[in-house]
Design a protein around this motif. Structure first.
Motif, PDB file in Angstrom:
ATOM      1  N   THR A  74       0.830  -1.209   0.000  1.00 10.53           N
ATOM      2  CA  THR A  74       0.000   0.000   0.000  1.00 10.53           C
ATOM      3  C   THR A  74       0.863   1.256   0.000  1.00 10.53           C
ATOM      4  O   THR A  74       0.559   2.233  -0.698  1.00 10.53           O
ATOM      5  N   ASP A  75       1.947   1.230   0.767  1.00  8.53           N
ATOM      6  CA  ASP A  75       2.853   2.387   0.775  1.00  8.53           C
ATOM      7  C   ASP A  75       3.368   2.684  -0.635  1.00  8.53           C
ATOM      8  O   ASP A  75       3.435   3.856  -1.050  1.00  8.53           O
ATOM      9  N   LYS A  76       3.709   1.635  -1.390  1.00  4.86           N
ATOM     10  CA  LYS A  76       4.179   1.832  -2.762  1.00  4.86           C
ATOM     11  C   LYS A  76       3.068   2.386  -3.647  1.00  4.86           C
ATOM     12  O   LYS A  76       3.300   3.268  -4.491  1.00  4.86           O
ATOM     13  N   LEU A  77       1.862   1.875  -3.454  1.00  3.44           N
ATOM     14  CA  LEU A  77       0.744   2.327  -4.278  1.00  3.44           C
ATOM     15  C   LEU A  77       0.365   3.769  -3.961  1.00  3.44           C
ATOM     16  O   LEU A  77      -0.045   4.525  -4.852  1.00  3.44           O
ATOM     17  N   VAL A  78       0.498   4.147  -2.711  1.00  2.00           N
ATOM     18  CA  VAL A  78       0.236   5.543  -2.336  1.00  2.00           C
ATOM     19  C   VAL A  78       1.263   6.454  -3.008  1.00  2.00           C
ATOM     20  O   VAL A  78       0.915   7.508  -3.575  1.00  2.00           O
ATOM     21  N   ARG A  79       2.546   6.053  -2.957  1.00  2.00           N
ATOM     22  CA  ARG A  79       3.586   6.866  -3.595  1.00  2.00           C
ATOM     23  C   ARG A  79       3.395   6.940  -5.114  1.00  2.00           C
ATOM     24  O   ARG A  79       3.731   7.944  -5.743  1.00  2.00           O
ATOM     25  N   ALA A  80       2.828   5.883  -5.698  1.00  2.00           N
ATOM     26  CA  ALA A  80       2.598   5.872  -7.144  1.00  2.00           C
ATOM     27  C   ALA A  80       1.321   6.596  -7.535  1.00  2.00           C
ATOM     28  O   ALA A  80       1.010   6.712  -8.730  1.00  2.00           O
ATOM     29  N   GLY A  81       0.573   7.073  -6.537  1.00  2.00           N
ATOM     30  CA  GLY A  81      -0.656   7.806  -6.823  1.00  2.00           C
ATOM     31  C   GLY A  81      -1.822   6.921  -7.198  1.00  2.00           C
ATOM     32  O   GLY A  81      -2.796   7.393  -7.791  1.00  2.00           O
ATOM     33  N   MET A  82      -1.760   5.641  -6.855  1.00  2.00           N
ATOM     34  CA  MET A  82      -2.818   4.698  -7.228  1.00  2.00           C
ATOM     35  C   MET A  82      -3.821   4.445  -6.100  1.00  2.00           C
ATOM     36  O   MET A  82      -4.957   4.059  -6.364  1.00  2.00           O
ATOM     37  N   VAL A  83      -3.388   4.642  -4.883  1.00  2.00           N
ATOM     38  CA  VAL A  83      -4.234   4.374  -3.710  1.00  2.00           C
ATOM     39  C   VAL A  83      -4.074   5.525  -2.728  1.00  2.00           C
ATOM     40  O   VAL A  83      -2.999   6.106  -2.611  1.00  2.00           O
ATOM     41  N   ARG A  84      -5.156   5.812  -2.014  1.00  2.00           N
ATOM     42  CA  ARG A  84      -5.070   6.796  -0.935  1.00  2.00           C
ATOM     43  C   ARG A  84      -5.705   6.201   0.312  1.00  2.00           C
ATOM     44  O   ARG A  84      -6.619   5.369   0.249  1.00  2.00           O
ATOM     45  N   ARG A  85      -5.199   6.636   1.457  1.00  4.96           N
ATOM     46  CA  ARG A  85      -5.771   6.236   2.732  1.00  4.96           C
ATOM     47  C   ARG A  85      -6.736   7.318   3.190  1.00  4.96           C
ATOM     48  O   ARG A  85      -6.456   8.509   3.053  1.00  4.96           O
ATOM     49  N   ARG A  86      -7.854   6.869   3.735  1.00  3.07           N
ATOM     50  CA  ARG A  86      -8.824   7.856   4.231  1.00  3.07           C
ATOM     51  C   ARG A  86      -9.580   7.273   5.412  1.00  3.07           C
ATOM     52  O   ARG A  86      -9.591   6.048   5.612  1.00  3.07           O
ATOM     53  N   ARG A  87     -10.194   8.118   6.194  1.00  2.01           N
ATOM     54  CA  ARG A  87     -11.001   7.664   7.312  1.00  2.01           C
ATOM     55  C   ARG A  87     -12.284   7.028   6.809  1.00  2.01           C
ATOM     56  O   ARG A  87     -12.887   7.496   5.840  1.00  2.01           O
ATOM     57  N   ASP A  88     -12.672   5.958   7.465  1.00  3.82           N
ATOM     58  CA  ASP A  88     -13.909   5.275   7.100  1.00  3.82           C
ATOM     59  C   ASP A  88     -15.089   6.152   7.517  1.00  3.82           C
ATOM     60  O   ASP A  88     -15.238   6.460   8.713  1.00  3.82           O
ATOM     61  N   PRO A  89     -15.941   6.560   6.573  1.00  4.38           N
ATOM     62  CA  PRO A  89     -17.084   7.409   6.945  1.00  4.38           C
ATOM     63  C   PRO A  89     -17.991   6.760   7.982  1.00  4.38           C
ATOM     64  O   PRO A  89     -18.621   7.451   8.788  1.00  4.38           O
ATOM     65  N   ALA A  90     -18.051   5.432   7.973  1.00 10.89           N
ATOM     66  CA  ALA A  90     -18.929   4.741   8.920  1.00 10.89           C
ATOM     67  C   ALA A  90     -18.288   4.559  10.289  1.00 10.89           C
ATOM     68  O   ALA A  90     -18.986   4.287  11.270  1.00 10.89           O
ATOM     69  N   ASP A  91     -16.984   4.690  10.371  1.00 15.14           N
ATOM     70  CA  ASP A  91     -16.264   4.510  11.635  1.00 15.14           C
ATOM     71  C   ASP A  91     -14.960   5.292  11.551  1.00 15.14           C
ATOM     72  O   ASP A  91     -13.991   4.840  10.960  1.00 15.14           O
ATOM     73  N   GLY A  92     -14.961   6.462  12.139  1.00 11.19           N
ATOM     74  CA  GLY A  92     -13.819   7.360  12.046  1.00 11.19           C
ATOM     75  C   GLY A  92     -12.553   6.813  12.670  1.00 11.19           C
ATOM     76  O   GLY A  92     -11.464   7.360  12.441  1.00 11.19           O
ATOM     77  N   ARG A  93     -12.651   5.728  13.425  1.00 10.64           N
ATOM     78  CA  ARG A  93     -11.469   5.142  14.038  1.00 10.64           C
ATOM     79  C   ARG A  93     -10.702   4.257  13.058  1.00 10.64           C
ATOM     80  O   ARG A  93      -9.573   3.883  13.327  1.00 10.64           O
ATOM     81  N   ARG A  94     -11.334   3.924  11.934  1.00  9.44           N
ATOM     82  CA  ARG A  94     -10.706   3.015  10.979  1.00  9.44           C
ATOM     83  C   ARG A  94     -10.196   3.778   9.765  1.00  9.44           C
ATOM     84  O   ARG A  94     -10.784   4.783   9.351  1.00  9.44           O
ATOM     85  N   THR A  95      -9.099   3.256   9.220  1.00  9.67           N
ATOM     86  CA  THR A  95      -8.567   3.780   7.964  1.00  9.67           C
ATOM     87  C   THR A  95      -8.851   2.770   6.867  1.00  9.67           C
ATOM     88  O   THR A  95      -8.636   1.566   7.050  1.00  9.67           O
ATOM     89  N   VAL A  96      -9.340   3.261   5.758  1.00 13.77           N
ATOM     90  CA  VAL A  96      -9.610   2.383   4.628  1.00 13.77           C
ATOM     91  C   VAL A  96      -8.762   2.805   3.433  1.00 13.77           C
ATOM     92  O   VAL A  96      -8.296   3.945   3.349  1.00 13.77           O
ATOM     93  N   LEU A  97      -8.589   1.871   2.527  1.00 13.55           N
ATOM     94  CA  LEU A  97      -7.849   2.130   1.304  1.00 13.55           C
ATOM     95  C   LEU A  97      -8.840   2.325   0.166  1.00 13.55           C
ATOM     96  O   LEU A  97      -9.829   1.593   0.059  1.00 13.55           O
ATOM     97  N   ALA A  98      -8.567   3.297  -0.660  1.00 13.59           N
ATOM     98  CA  ALA A  98      -9.458   3.571  -1.786  1.00 13.59           C
ATOM     99  C   ALA A  98      -8.626   3.865  -3.027  1.00 13.59           C
ATOM    100  O   ALA A  98      -7.519   4.415  -2.948  1.00 13.59           O
ATOM    101  N   LEU A  99      -9.161   3.495  -4.190  1.00 14.34           N
ATOM    102  CA  LEU A  99      -8.492   3.795  -5.444  1.00 14.34           C
ATOM    103  C   LEU A  99      -8.564   5.278  -5.754  1.00 14.34           C
ATOM    104  O   LEU A  99      -9.564   5.944  -5.465  1.00 14.34           O
ATOM    105  N   THR A 100      -7.528   5.802  -6.346  1.00 14.28           N
ATOM    106  CA  THR A 100      -7.536   7.190  -6.814  1.00 14.28           C
ATOM    107  C   THR A 100      -8.136   7.235  -8.221  1.00 14.28           C
ATOM    108  O   THR A 100      -8.322   6.198  -8.877  1.00 14.28           O
TER     109      THR A 100
END
Length: 317
Positions: A74-100
Motif C-alpha cells: 500500500t505504501d508503494k501504491l500511495v507513492r505511485a498515486g494509485m491508492v489513498r488512505r482515508r477515514r472510514d465514513p462509517a467509523d472514524g477510528r478506521r482507515t480504509v484504502l481507496a483507489l484514486t
C-alpha cells in the motif's frame, strides 16, 4: 532442473520460481503495451476495484497475504498515486484504502490486456493451465484445514520418536538395497558395472560368499544400508554404505557401521577394509572415529574406478 530433484523439500522454492516467472512475464507485457501498472500491484488494485474501499486487514484476508505485506505494498501504491488512505465514513477510528482517479483510469483500460493474458496463458500452458489452477485451489483448501507448518512439526516429532532399528537382509529389502546405494552413487559419481551387478543380485555377490547386509529402519521407512563382503576367509570389505539423504543426521550411518564391525568380530575376522573417495569427507570422518586408518596408497587391484581412499580397521586395544 536441480530444484525438481529435491521434490517436496523445495516446494516453496519451486513455487517462488514459477511466481517470479509469471510476474516477470506480466510486467513485460504491461511495459510493452504501455500500461501504467506493475504485476505485483494487481491483487490489491483489483480487489479495491471490485469491493470498494477496504481496510488493510480486509484486503489481506481476501488475497491471502499478510497484513504486513499488504501494508508495505500500500505504501508503494500511495507513492505511485494509485491508492489513498482515508477515514472510514462509517467509523472514524478506521482507515480504509481507496483507489484514486488515476488508478480507476488505468484499470478501466486494461480489459483487452487481461483478456490477452488469459488467452496467452492458455496458449502457453495448454491444458496444464486448468490443472494448475485446480491444484492451487485444492492446496489452498487443504492448507486451510491444516497449515503446513503444523503438519511438518507433527511429522518431525513422529520421526524423532520412532525407534531406529538395525535389521538383517531379507528378500523383500532387495529393492531398498539398490535404491539407497544408487541414490548416493548417482549423485556423486556414477554406477559402475560392479555396482550394478552387486546391487542387482546381493544374495549372489554378498550373502552366498559369506557376507552380511544390514538395514536401518525408522518406523516403516528403510533409510539406510551397509554390507560386509567376505573377499576370502577372514578378510572382509565394508561396502555399499548408503543412507537416504532425507534422513541423515539421525545416526543411522554409525549404527550400520557398528553393526558391520560387530558382525566382523562375531565371525572372528582377521582383516576389515574399505575403499572410498576423498570427496566424501563426512563419511571418512565417521570411518576414522570407528577405528579405520587411512592407508598411504589406494588398494592394489581395486575394483572401483572412483576409489582413491583405502582404509583398514585397526581396533584400539
Amino acid at each position: 532442473m536441480y530444484l525438481a530433484s529435491l521434490g517436496k523439500l523445495a516446494l516453496g522454492s519451486r513455487l517462488k520460481a514459477l511466481s517470479d516467472h509469471f510476474y516477470g512475464a506480466a510486467d513485460e507485457v504491461y511495459r510493452t503495451l504501455g500500461a501504467p501498472i506493475e504485476s505485483r500491484w494487481l491483487p490489491v488494485l483489483r480487489y479495491l476495484w471490485d469491493a470498494g474501499p477496504s481496510t488493510v486487514t480486509d484486503v489481506a484476508n481476501a488475497i491471502g497475504q499478510t497484513h504486513s505485506a499488504v501494508s508495505q505494498l500500500t505504501d508503494k501504491l500511495v507513492r505511485a498515486g494509485m491508492v489513498r488512505r482515508r477515514r472510514d465514513p462509517a467509523d472514524g477510528r478506521r482507515t480504509v484504502l481507496a483507489l484514486t482517479d488515476k488508478a480507476r483510469g488505468a484499470l478501466s483500460t486494461l480489459g483487452p490486456i487481461w483478456c490477452a493474458v488469459r488467452r496467452g496463458v492458455n496458449a502457453s500452458l495448454d491444458e496444464h493451465a486448468a490443472h494448475l489452477l485446480d491444484a492451487i485451489a485444492a492446496c489452498e483448501r487443504a492448507l486451510q484445514d491444516r497449515p503446513v507448518a503444523e503438519a511438518i512439526l507433527a511429522e518431525h516429532a513422529a520421526i524423532k520418536a520412532a525407534p531406529l532399528q538395525i535389521v538383517p537382509y531379507a528378500p523383500a529389502l532387495r529393492g531398498d538395497f539398490y535404491r539407497l546405494n544408487a541414490q548416493w552413487l548417482e549423485r556423486h559419481f556414477q554406477l559402475e558395472e560392479i555396482d550394478r551387478a552387486v546391487l542387482s543380485e546381493p544374495e549372489r555377490h554378498i550373502l552366498q560368499p559369506g557376507g552380511a547386509i544390514f538395514f536401518a529402519r525408522l518406523g516403516d521407512e528403510v533409510i539406510g544400508t551397509c554390507a560386509l563382503l567376505q573377499e576370502s576367509p577372514g578378510i572382509f570389505e565394508l561396502t555399499k554404505m548408503g543412507v537416504d539423504e532425507t534422513f541423515r543426521g539421525l545416526g543411522a550411518g554409525r549404527r550400520l557401521l557398528d553393526a558391520c564391525i560387530a558382525e566382523f568380530h562375531r565371525r572372528d575376522g582377521r582383516m576389515l577394509f574399505l575403499e572410498s573417495n576423498s570427496r566424501l569427507q563426512t563419511a571418512l570422518r565417521m570411518y576414522q572415529k570407528a577405528g579405520f586408518v587411512m592407508q598411504p596408497s589406494v588398494r592394489p587391484g581395486s575394483h572401483y574406478e572412483r576409489a582413491d581412499v583405502y582404509m583398514i580397521y585397526q581396533p584400539q586395544t
